[in-house]
Enzyme design. Structure first.
Site, PDB file in Angstrom:
ATOM      1  N   ASP A 283      30.368  32.572  37.883  1.00 40.42           N
ATOM      2  CA  ASP A 283      30.803  33.968  38.021  1.00 40.42           C
ATOM      3  C   ASP A 283      31.770  34.442  36.935  1.00 40.42           C
ATOM      4  O   ASP A 283      31.559  35.489  36.328  1.00 40.42           O
ATOM      5  CB  ASP A 283      31.431  34.155  39.409  1.00 40.42           C
TER       6      ASP A 283
ATOM      7  N   CYS B   1      31.442  45.637  49.038  1.00 43.41           N
ATOM      8  CA  CYS B   1      30.493  46.539  49.694  1.00 43.41           C
ATOM      9  C   CYS B   1      29.143  45.849  49.770  1.00 43.41           C
ATOM     10  O   CYS B   1      28.697  45.243  48.799  1.00 43.41           O
ATOM     11  CB  CYS B   1      30.376  47.842  48.904  1.00 43.41           C
TER      12      CYS B   1
END
Length: 379
Positions: free
Chosen positions: A134, A240
């Site tokens: 990441d 989200c």
């Protein structure tokens, strides 16, 4: 040693240590990605969290001398929570996105990659490797796509046939000539549900995201969230999931097998008002093992205030007013002023008028004045 046999042994070992998918690709440059990233930078669609050097993001040989191949791994995370607590008036709750459930995935995937590296070094002591999860230079999704882990979807996620898009990705560059896997065909078809459902229109078109409008990005910033997005945040206090939860490919993909990522309900759907009172130490003790804590308590507290405004939670007015009067952080005070206006009671208006008398920060003062004016106009 026979490379084909080593590759198969590595696949078997990956399965043993809880890696859900493993794929292989070459260390050739990601030329198409390079053009896309340059265009994203020109449009100012980048989040700023990623590596800014496009060459490093797309040229594996810059990261490992004589790189030959890249190993891509995927570990599935759950989309479903059992016994989720329910919020109610006076006890409102926020929500951490699914990618922050359980133990920080960076920790989990780095350990799995460390084990893979140790396996390779045991069989070939001279092997060269470099792993990342990441936060490394390479674009995880581009590697995973080329390695056949899944296809790059319109919502900018990698979708796997087995686990949907609920997967964490990591990769390892090596100087071994592993046989590359075949990429999967795009299976999004003419579906546009993710584009249609994005609360802020951050998905510009299939596969293109303006991170500056993305709620997942906005909840991680350390500045006041622009007013046009504040209501859209809802009760999200980190991340989200909308573009994933609406995706048909994620239907019935619950992914409950990885024990490290099983959520603690009271932490991933926490009561909002106690968050406002946490010290740095308390925040780290409570949420520090979760990936959603990486930006510290400030953004989480700001988002909790927005969530209380979303619920128009009258019971929170005293806590919000206390922050407005005493908190040293202008971002928090500014958010409090807006939140009191959204709650919209006489009590919240009085709290704003009291704050007018003592506030010195220009941005916060402007927010208070604008809010009071708006409340007056609507009464």
């Amino acid at each position: 040693m026979n490379i084909a046999q080593l590759q198969q042994d590595l696949k078997d070992y990956a399965n043993e240590i809880g890696i859900d998918k493993i794929g292989f690709t070459t260390a050739a440059p990601f030329l198409e990605l390079k053009n896309r990233l340059k265009r994203q930078q020109e449009l100012k669609f980048q989040s700023g969290f990623e590596e800014s050097d496009v060459e490093k993001r797309t040229t594996p040989t810059l990261l490992l001398e004589r790189a030959e191949s890249i190993i891509s791994i995927a570990v599935a995370y759950p989309s479903k929570m059992t016994d989720a607590p329910k919020g109610k008036k006076g006890e409102r709750r926020g929500m951490f996105c699914r990618a922050s459930w359980g133990t920080d995935y960076h920790t989990v995937l780095r350990e799995k990659l460390r084990l893979l590296e140790a396996f390779l070094h045991e069989h070939l002591p001279e092997v060269k490797t470099r792993s990342m999860v990441d936060t490394g230079e390479l674009a995880d999704r581009a590697v995973a796509e080329r390695a056949g882990i899944g296809w790059s979807a319109k919502n900018c996620s990698i979708i796997t046939p087995e686990f949907g898009s609920y997967v964490y990705l990591g990769e390892m560059i090596t100087n071994l000539p592993f046989e590359p896997d075949v990429p999967l065909e795009d299976q999004c078809g003419d579906c546009t549900l993710c584009l249609d459902a994005c609360p802020t229109g951050a998905l510009i078109q299939g596969g293109q995201l303006n991170a500056q409008r993305c709620i997942a990005f906005l909840t991680q910033t350390k500045q006041p969230i622009p007013e046009e997005f504040r209501k859209e945040v809802g009760n999200r206090i980190y991340g989200c999931d909308t573009c994933q939860t609406v995706c048909p490919k994620n239907k019935r993909k619950y992914n409950l097998d990885q024990e490290s990522f099983i959520p603690e309900p009271e932490l991933v759907k926490p009561l909002l008002q106690p968050i406002l009172k946490l010290s740095n130490r308390q925040f780290k003790e409570t949420f520090g093992h979760m990936s959603g804590s990486w930006r510290g308590k400030n953004p989480i507290q700001r988002n909790a205030i927005l969530a209380l405004a979303h619920f128009k939670e009258v019971a929170a007015i005293p806590d919000i007013e206390l922050l407005l009067h005493t908190d040293p952080r202008p971002m928090i005070r500014q958010t409090c002023a807006w939140a009191l206006g959204e709650i919209g009671t006489e009590e919240s208006r009085n709290a704003l008028e009291r704050a007018l008398e003592k506030e010195a920060d220009e941005a916060v003062l402007n927010e208070i004045k604008k809010t009071v004016t708006k409340m007056t106009a609507t009464q």
